[in-house]
Enzyme design. Sequence first.
Site, PDB file in Angstrom:
ATOM      1  N   ASP A 177       0.861  -1.170   0.000  1.00  0.00           N
ATOM      2  CA  ASP A 177       0.000   0.000   0.000  1.00  0.00           C
ATOM      3  C   ASP A 177       0.901   1.225   0.000  1.00  0.00           C
ATOM      4  O   ASP A 177       1.586   1.490   0.987  1.00  0.00           O
ATOM      5  CB  ASP A 177      -0.918   0.017   1.230  1.00  0.00           C
ATOM      6  CG  ASP A 177      -1.996   1.093   1.138  1.00  0.00           C
ATOM      7  OD1 ASP A 177      -1.692   2.199   0.630  1.00  0.00           O
ATOM      8  OD2 ASP A 177      -3.131   0.846   1.582  1.00  0.00           O
ATOM      9  N   ALA A 234     -12.570  -6.179  -4.556  1.00  0.00           N
ATOM     10  CA  ALA A 234     -12.427  -4.736  -4.750  1.00  0.00           C
ATOM     11  C   ALA A 234     -13.160  -4.320  -6.024  1.00  0.00           C
ATOM     12  O   ALA A 234     -14.384  -4.258  -6.036  1.00  0.00           O
ATOM     13  CB  ALA A 234     -10.945  -4.359  -4.789  1.00  0.00           C
ATOM     14  N   ARG A 235     -12.424  -4.062  -7.096  1.00  0.00           N
ATOM     15  CA  ARG A 235     -13.028  -3.626  -8.357  1.00  0.00           C
ATOM     16  C   ARG A 235     -12.578  -4.532  -9.500  1.00  0.00           C
ATOM     17  O   ARG A 235     -11.417  -4.905  -9.595  1.00  0.00           O
ATOM     18  CB  ARG A 235     -12.634  -2.174  -8.666  1.00  0.00           C
ATOM     19  CG  ARG A 235     -13.319  -1.149  -7.755  1.00  0.00           C
ATOM     20  CD  ARG A 235     -14.820  -1.116  -8.020  1.00  0.00           C
ATOM     21  NE  ARG A 235     -15.503  -0.073  -7.246  1.00  0.00           N
ATOM     22  CZ  ARG A 235     -16.099  -0.290  -6.083  1.00  0.00           C
ATOM     23  NH1 ARG A 235     -16.069  -1.503  -5.533  1.00  0.00           N
ATOM     24  NH2 ARG A 235     -16.729   0.693  -5.475  1.00  0.00           N
ATOM     25  N   ASP A 259     -15.658 -11.276  -6.731  1.00  0.00           N
ATOM     26  CA  ASP A 259     -16.911 -10.624  -6.350  1.00  0.00           C
ATOM     27  C   ASP A 259     -17.150  -9.361  -7.171  1.00  0.00           C
ATOM     28  O   ASP A 259     -18.145  -8.673  -6.966  1.00  0.00           O
ATOM     29  CB  ASP A 259     -16.889 -10.280  -4.854  1.00  0.00           C
ATOM     30  CG  ASP A 259     -18.228  -9.764  -4.359  1.00  0.00           C
ATOM     31  OD1 ASP A 259     -19.251 -10.431  -4.627  1.00  0.00           O
ATOM     32  OD2 ASP A 259     -18.265  -8.687  -3.722  1.00  0.00           O
ATOM     33  N   GLU A 264     -20.307  -4.660 -15.112  1.00  0.00           N
ATOM     34  CA  GLU A 264     -21.380  -5.058 -14.204  1.00  0.00           C
ATOM     35  C   GLU A 264     -22.663  -4.327 -14.590  1.00  0.00           C
ATOM     36  O   GLU A 264     -22.605  -3.169 -15.012  1.00  0.00           O
ATOM     37  CB  GLU A 264     -20.990  -4.729 -12.756  1.00  0.00           C
ATOM     38  CG  GLU A 264     -19.792  -5.525 -12.276  1.00  0.00           C
ATOM     39  CD  GLU A 264     -19.431  -5.266 -10.806  1.00  0.00           C
ATOM     40  OE1 GLU A 264     -20.105  -4.431 -10.177  1.00  0.00           O
ATOM     41  OE2 GLU A 264     -18.485  -5.882 -10.317  1.00  0.00           O
ATOM     42  N   HIS A 283     -20.940  -9.158  -6.764  1.00  0.00           N
ATOM     43  CA  HIS A 283     -20.537  -7.915  -6.093  1.00  0.00           C
ATOM     44  C   HIS A 283     -21.393  -7.656  -4.853  1.00  0.00           C
ATOM     45  O   HIS A 283     -21.934  -6.562  -4.660  1.00  0.00           O
ATOM     46  CB  HIS A 283     -20.618  -6.726  -7.049  1.00  0.00           C
ATOM     47  CG  HIS A 283     -19.634  -5.641  -6.701  1.00  0.00           C
ATOM     48  ND1 HIS A 283     -19.072  -4.799  -7.628  1.00  0.00           N
ATOM     49  CD2 HIS A 283     -19.117  -5.248  -5.499  1.00  0.00           C
ATOM     50  CE1 HIS A 283     -18.253  -3.942  -7.034  1.00  0.00           C
ATOM     51  NE2 HIS A 283     -18.263  -4.205  -5.737  1.00  0.00           N
ATOM     52  N   ILE A 284     -21.461  -8.686  -3.999  1.00  0.00           N
ATOM     53  CA  ILE A 284     -22.301  -8.574  -2.796  1.00  0.00           C
ATOM     54  C   ILE A 284     -21.460  -8.650  -1.515  1.00  0.00           C
ATOM     55  O   ILE A 284     -22.018  -8.832  -0.429  1.00  0.00           O
ATOM     56  CB  ILE A 284     -23.392  -9.668  -2.767  1.00  0.00           C
ATOM     57  CG1 ILE A 284     -22.822 -11.062  -3.085  1.00  0.00           C
ATOM     58  CG2 ILE A 284     -24.499  -9.335  -3.754  1.00  0.00           C
ATOM     59  CD1 ILE A 284     -22.019 -11.713  -2.012  1.00  0.00           C
ATOM     60  N   GLY A 285     -20.134  -8.487  -1.653  1.00  0.00           N
ATOM     61  CA  GLY A 285     -19.289  -8.576  -0.473  1.00  0.00           C
ATOM     62  C   GLY A 285     -19.704  -7.623   0.629  1.00  0.00           C
ATOM     63  O   GLY A 285     -19.630  -7.950   1.815  1.00  0.00           O
TER      64      GLY A 285
END
Length: 317
Positions: A177, A234-235, A259, A264, A283-285
């Site tokens: 990071d 994430a994305r 996810d 989308e 994408h329901i995390g």
Amino acid sequence: MSGAGKKGVVIVTGVDLAPEAVAILHDYELVYAGAKPTEDDLVRLSQQHQPVGIIVRYGGVTGRVMDASPALRVISKHGTGIDTIDSQAAQARGIAVKAAAGANAPAVAEHTWALVMACAKNVVGLDARMRQGHWDKSSHKSLELQGRTIGLVGLGAIGRRVAATAVALGMQVLAYDPFAKEAPAGAQLADLDTLFARADVLSLHCPLTAENRHMINAASLARMKDGAILVNTARGGLIDEQALIAALASGKLRAAGLDSFEKEPFAAPHPLQDVPNVILSPHIGGVTEDAYIAMGTGAASNVLAVLEAQAAQAVPA
């Protein structure tokens, strides 16, 4: 226009908000744009209602939408990722862009581990085999996570929660990071090349930017360990999906848990549907009852804070 006695309109790009969030914005009229609002839908609603704020659940907000309401002062994301908002256009127009930072972190971190475990233990595959009448005990070998290395790309609220669980499982934790000054307890900072080379599990927890789009591509996948696991909560744009499919087909990767996706909603037929060693979720995390409330109240509070601050500045001394 806004209803009698209201301070203005706030458009919600969705069908609802948590009651707790609605209560925060009780002085404002809420207009719901529907489950799948298009840019044209939002332009039309903005022209009609002249909102002072927009809460973004689904779809995105472009400069064209912003220009439809000169009254617009704040765009607030119902979640943490603001890549669906044109932040540069907002800045040029003096419109604040806010995110409900950390609101869905517990939910997304838990879903990350659901995907990691499912990949390591082949939960979905074994379930399907048993339903077909097979008993694969003699031929099955799961991946034991204790002593393995997990590489985390991103050390925000989600990444740090994932790291803490990994430490509890006895894993080695490496994290990349560029904005992190120190690693959480039990983890150590490393560069991306080190993560790719050493991770048995690579998990993505960073925002999508122009610079990191397709950071997981044929070249980076080739640098990873044979038999590694890749998880993305994430994305979708972080991964070159065609390169991922090739790595899964060749056995370079043991499995992947996804996810989020480049486009989308996920539209069938899709080539990932035919890949047996990938686990898919829509994408329901961050979609839990608790996160729904936390994201809604966070987004509503951000709207209110910006509008109240601007109102205070407008009052003459």
